[in-house]
Enzyme design. Structure first.
Site, short mmCIF file in Angstrom:
data_model
loop_
_atom_site.label_atom_id
_atom_site.label_comp_id
_atom_site.label_asym_id
_atom_site.label_seq_id
_atom_site.Cartn_x
_atom_site.Cartn_y
_atom_site.Cartn_z
N CYS A 127 -18.01 17.03 2.46
CA CYS A 127 -20.00 17.01 2.86
C CYS A 127 -19.39 16.82 4.96
O CYS A 127 -20.36 17.62 5.18
CB CYS A 127 -20.12 15.38 3.04
SG CYS A 127 -19.31 14.12 3.37
N HIS A 240 -26.67 13.18 7.51
CA HIS A 240 -24.77 13.19 8.37
C HIS A 240 -25.70 13.92 9.85
O HIS A 240 -26.39 15.10 9.24
CB HIS A 240 -24.06 13.32 7.85
CG HIS A 240 -23.41 12.76 6.74
ND1 HIS A 240 -23.76 11.78 6.01
CD2 HIS A 240 -21.68 13.28 5.65
CE1 HIS A 240 -22.90 10.65 5.32
NE2 HIS A 240 -22.06 11.85 4.86
O1 3JN Z 1 -18.56 8.96 2.83
C1 3JN Z 1 -18.51 9.92 3.17
O2 3JN Z 1 -20.15 10.13 3.60
C2 3JN Z 1 -18.44 11.28 2.01
C3 3JN Z 1 -17.80 10.35 1.60
C4 3JN Z 1 -16.89 11.39 0.18
C5 3JN Z 1 -15.21 10.65 -0.67
C6 3JN Z 1 -15.57 9.45 -0.89
C7 3JN Z 1 -14.64 8.84 -2.03
C8 3JN Z 1 -13.74 9.73 -1.79
C9 3JN Z 1 -14.80 10.88 -0.63
C10 3JN Z 1 -14.25 12.55 -0.57
O3 3JN Z 1 -15.43 13.90 -0.71
O4 3JN Z 1 -14.03 13.59 0.29
C11 3JN Z 1 -13.75 11.36 -1.54
C12 3JN Z 1 -12.18 12.43 -2.37
O5 3JN Z 1 -12.93 13.19 -3.30
O6 3JN Z 1 -11.95 11.95 -1.35
#
Ligand code: 3JN
Length: 333
Positions: A127, A240
């Site tokens: 994101c 964000h």
């Molecule tokens: O914390 C956020 O604002 C975004 C989080 C993304 C996220 C959380 C857990 C695992 C991801 C991601 O999209 O990169 C992942 C992941 O797939 O590694």
């Protein structure tokens, strides 16, 4: 109009938002399958006035599915290849395949052409990366980019539905002078900031920070763009924000940069210091655009600019971007 059979894998914050965005954008959904872990199987969900029952995902869940939208988490590693084998195009929100050279990493406003060379899986970026590259792209095309220094201010919704409840609960606990009990985050998040998202890596950066570094290069198709990031969780429910410092390769005046950003797809410039107009997460909530403001010169380097970039992380940062990719895929099918 031709319709496409769609599966959504995962029914948390992003899975729900995918349903909302598919409906709003009138995506031509034929059959719809809602898949999740055994914990959610049996629950009922409404889509376009009809009730669907969530089924447990198995390797055999994907026969007849044209587009499989994976909402993130461990299901991607477990089942994405099964979906491809069954003939579906997978659009994956997790980081599992993002840096795989056989998998395009796509932000439709930036590199739509990359959807054409997929081999079954297309990755949706992180994101924080998505909203930053949307804002960088017009500047990159006009002047080239040497270096980006970014600090993020990331809402709790990025960590899922339980994290939203945790901020609500802790906010009440603090105001009532009660003890605060962290469960999702390692420390109190209400009235606090945590310079820590995802796990720490050997280089002392967090994985979230290195996602921004590596994904930005891949999406822009340019390894020479230097990126360094500090990612911070803030007690905001959704949306964000990012302070982005850009060192261009040649001169762009502030008014030229504003004009380029105004004309770029998916961007709304909110920038009028006299009227105190600048992007804020409460205004970006529920919107699909990336909001850019506080655009100003950085005189400490030859061609420097600073800007402030805000977007709804569950929409443009996840569900909307994934559905936009699906729209490109069906155009090419
Ligand atoms: O914390 C956020 O604002 C975004 C989080 C993304 C996220 C959380 C857990 C695992 C991801 C991601 O999209 O990169 C992942 C992941 O797939 O590694």
């Amino acid at each position: 109009m031709k319709k496409y059979n769609v599966a959504i894998v995962g029914t948390g914050a992003v899975g729900n938002k995918l349903l909302e965005v598919l409906e709003e954008r009138n995506f031509p959904v034929g059959n719809l399958k809602l898949l999740a872990t055994s914990r959610s199987a049996g629950k009922q969900v409404e889509f376009k006035g009809e009730i669907y029952t969530i089924e447990e995902t198995t390797p055999n869940s994907f026969s007849g599915v044209d587009i499989a939208l994976f909402a993130g988490g461990s299901a991607s590693k477990q089942f994405a290849r099964d979906a491809v084998k069954a003939g579906a195009v997978v659009i994956d929100n997790s980081s599992t395949f993002r840096m795989d050279p056989d998998v395009p990493l796509v932000v439709p406003e930036v590199n739509p052409e990359d959807v054409t060379w997929h081999k079954g899986i297309i990755a949706n970026p992180n994101c924080s990366t998505i909203q930053m590259v949307v804002a960088l792209k017009p500047l990159y095309d006009a002047a080239g980019i040497k270096r980006v220094v970014v600090a993020t201010y990331q809402a709790v919704s990025g960590a899922g539905a339980e994290a939203i409840k945790e901020l609500e609960r802790q906010s009440r606990q603090v105001l009532n002078n009660e003890n605060v009990s962290p469960e999702v985050f390692p420390y109190q998040i209400a009235f606090n900031l945590l310079p820590h998202l995802d796990v720490f890596l050997d280089n002392d950066y967090t994985k979230e920070e290195m996602k921004m570094v590596n994904e930005t290069k891949k999406i822009l198709g340019d390894d020479s763009v230097a990126v360094t990031a500090t990612t911070v969780r803030v007690p905001v429910f959704n949306g964000h924000s990012e302070a982005v410092n850009v060192e261009l390769k040649k001169e762009l005046s502030v008014s030229e940069a504003k004009e380029l950003l105004r004309k770029a797809p998916g961007i709304v410039v909110v920038d009028d210091s006299e009227k105190l107009a600048y992007p804020m997460p409460v205004d970006a909530d529920g919107r699909d655009e990336v909001f850019v403001g506080r655009i100003r010169k950085d005189d400490t380097v030859p061609y420097g600019l600073n800007m402030w970039v805000v977007a709804d992380n569950l929409r443009k940062g996840a569900a909307t971007n994934a559905v936009q990719i699906a729209e490109l895929v069906i155009k090419n099918l």
